[in-house]
Design a protein around this motif. Structure first.
Motif, PDB file in Angstrom:
ATOM      1  N   SER A   1      -9.561 -10.672 -10.958  1.00  0.00           N
ATOM      2  CA  SER A   1     -10.812 -11.067 -10.313  1.00  0.00           C
ATOM      3  C   SER A   1     -11.920 -11.245 -11.341  1.00  0.00           C
ATOM      4  CB  SER A   1     -11.215 -10.013  -9.274  1.00  0.00           C
ATOM      5  OG  SER A   1     -12.426 -10.370  -8.650  1.00  0.00           O
TER       6      SER A   1
ATOM      7  N   ARG B   1      -5.877 -10.016  -0.845  1.00  0.00           N
ATOM      8  CA  ARG B   1      -6.371 -10.184   0.520  1.00  0.00           C
ATOM      9  C   ARG B   1      -7.223  -8.998   0.943  1.00  0.00           C
ATOM     10  NH1 ARG B   1      -1.539 -11.285   4.421  1.00  0.00           N
ATOM     11  NH2 ARG B   1      -1.063  -9.170   3.709  1.00  0.00           N
ATOM     12  N   GLN B   2      -6.835  -7.815   0.506  1.00  0.00           N
ATOM     13  CA  GLN B   2      -7.573  -6.598   0.870  1.00  0.00           C
ATOM     14  C   GLN B   2      -8.909  -6.494   0.143  1.00  0.00           C
ATOM     15  OE1 GLN B   2      -4.658  -3.637  -0.113  1.00  0.00           O
ATOM     16  NE2 GLN B   2      -3.434  -3.997   1.731  1.00  0.00           N
ATOM     17  N   THR B   3      -9.069  -7.244  -0.948  1.00  0.00           N
ATOM     18  CA  THR B   3     -10.335  -7.214  -1.685  1.00  0.00           C
ATOM     19  C   THR B   3     -11.199  -8.434  -1.392  1.00  0.00           C
ATOM     20  OG1 THR B   3      -9.326  -8.295  -3.613  1.00  0.00           O
ATOM     21  CG2 THR B   3      -9.313  -5.880  -3.562  1.00  0.00           C
ATOM     22  N   GLY B   4     -10.796  -9.255  -0.422  1.00  0.00           N
ATOM     23  CA  GLY B   4     -11.614 -10.384  -0.020  1.00  0.00           C
ATOM     24  C   GLY B   4     -11.355 -11.668  -0.776  1.00  0.00           C
ATOM     25  N   ILE B   5     -10.318 -11.702  -1.614  1.00  0.00           N
ATOM     26  CA  ILE B   5      -9.948 -12.936  -2.313  1.00  0.00           C
ATOM     27  C   ILE B   5      -8.941 -13.685  -1.452  1.00  0.00           C
ATOM     28  CG2 ILE B   5      -8.853 -13.905  -4.362  1.00  0.00           C
ATOM     29  CD1 ILE B   5      -9.819 -11.503  -5.934  1.00  0.00           C
ATOM     30  N   GLU B   6      -9.236 -14.930  -1.158  1.00  0.00           N
ATOM     31  CA  GLU B   6      -8.322 -15.756  -0.366  1.00  0.00           C
ATOM     32  C   GLU B   6      -7.335 -16.443  -1.301  1.00  0.00           C
ATOM     33  OE1 GLU B   6      -8.449 -19.552   2.745  1.00  0.00           O
ATOM     34  OE2 GLU B   6     -10.309 -18.570   2.110  1.00  0.00           O
TER      35      GLU B   6
ATOM     36  N   LYS C   1     -11.680 -18.390  -3.451  1.00  0.00           N
ATOM     37  CA  LYS C   1     -10.454 -19.000  -2.935  1.00  0.00           C
ATOM     38  C   LYS C   1      -9.613 -19.469  -4.125  1.00  0.00           C
ATOM     39  CE  LYS C   1      -8.706 -22.320   0.456  1.00  0.00           C
ATOM     40  NZ  LYS C   1      -9.039 -23.409   1.396  1.00  0.00           N
TER      41      LYS C   1
END
Length: 374
Positions: free
Chosen positions: A366, A27-32, A2
């Motif tokens: 990331s 968002r598409q890679t799971g990072i909020e 997050k």
């Protein structure tokens, strides 16, 4: 993870716009990602907010008006703690200056980003920029959008020696809308006025630092060997009257088309044979990333971060700034060799998609987020 992404304000600017493809790809890679401005929403540009809304992104504000506001750092510290963020990522000077101490107080890692060449301010503005640089140097990682950006900041603030936490991370864009493909006949007709020769597209604001007058000088030379070639000036700005006057003086009115600002840039690039950018000053120009993604070869100058995008002789041709003769020679070389244009365009789209896409940018960030979180 997050991430709190903090920026000075949602005004008209490159960094503000770049956060849209970043947040979408994250968002598409799971990072909020939470997008927050330091400044109140009342200073935000409606058209920028509209872009965020259309991308399905919500934004918030700390409602801080200036650095001297006593509640600024405590307010941001509470915001970070309540949000349970893994990393704070601050963009631009005011956000950086506030985010570093607030992240330290909340015991969270903090990353900072600069998006321009080092500005040479005077007076109070110079002090504000200096505070941001000092804060960034105390962050876990200070990121610069190009090597040219990092070098100018290091030269201005640290006698050319960059601190150990400074690094280059190229920004990325959403390249999905700039896919290679055949030109739309109608769009090409609009850009060429019906002429059948080479089409060079110059996408830029009409400002002196874009060097467009040198492109017009070069174009007069190009027409000697390619009289049917067309230069399409895509954009607008304060210098338009001067540029139109130069076109008349050179007697090249039939070979230069002023298209105005266009919203179909993907189709414009596909209609082009060459993308031209004669800038005198640049950091990391998005138009070259867009043109390359559409598989178009580039003729551009060697200023700023342009050589970090364009590989000379591979994805395009680079020339010295303000050198109309060298620019004309490079354009003629591409005009004479369709196979070379195709090879460079193919190399360009491969390079852009692997190095300058929003997905590639998020992947690099990331890695940094995980590194500083550890």
């Amino acid at each position: 993870m997050k991430i709190l992404v903090l920026i000075d304000g949602f005004r008209l600017g490159g960094a503000e716009t770049l956060l849209i493809p970043f947040a979408t790809a994250a968002r598409q890679t799971g990072i909020e990602v939470d997008l927050v401005s330091v400044a109140p929403m009342e200073v935000a540009a409606p058209e920028v907010l509209d872009q965020y809304t259309r991308a399905g992104l919500s934004v918030q504000s700390l409602n801080v008006r200036h650095l001297r506001q006593a509640a600024a750092v405590p307010r941001l510290t509470r915001y970070i703690r309540r949000g349970g963020y893994d990393v704070v990522h601050a963009h631009l000077a005011m956000a950086i200056t506030l985010a570093v101490p607030a992240a330290r107080l909340s015991r969270r890692p903090v990353v900072t980003s600069f998006h321009t060449l080092a500005p040479r301010f005077e007076g109070r503005d110079r002090m504000r920029e200096r505070l941001a640089v000092l804060a960034a140097t105390r962050s876990d990682a200070a990121l610069f959008a190009s090597r040219a950006s990092l070098d100018t900041y290091a030269e201005l603030h640290y006698s050319g020696v960059s601190p150990g936490n400074w690094r280059v991370v190229h920004n990325g864009i959403d390249v999905a809308g700039f896919r290679p493909g055949p030109p739309d006949a109608g769009v090409r007709r609009e850009l060429t006025g019906g002429r059948s020769g080479l089409l060079a597209v110059l996408p830029a604001a009409f400002r002196p630092q874009k060097g467009i007058s040198y492109a017009l000088d070069a174009w007069k030379q190009v027409l000697v060997s390619h009289p049917d070639a067309v230069l399409a000036l895509v954009g607008g700005g304060d210098e338009e009257a001067v540029l139109r006057s130069t076109v008349r003086e050179h007697a090249i009115e039939s070979s230069v088309v002023f298209t105005g600002v266009r919203t179909d840039m993907s189709a414009v690039y596909r209609a082009a044979d060459v993308v031209l950018l004669p800038s005198l000053v640049e950091n990391l120009p998005t138009v070259l990333i867009e043109g390359g993604a559409a598989a178009r070869p580039v003729v551009a100058t060697t200023v700023g971060g342009i050589p970090e995008i364009v590989l000379d002789g591979v994805t395009g041709l680079l020339v010295p700034p303000a050198d109309a003769g060298a620019m004309a020679e490079a354009i003629v070389r591409l005009a004479d060799d369709p196979e070379l244009r195709a090879d460079m365009g193919s190399a360009a789209t491969h390079r852009i998609r692997s190095e300058f896409s929003a997905t590639a940018w998020v992947d690099r960030l990331s890695e940094i987020y995980h590194e500083v979180a550890r």
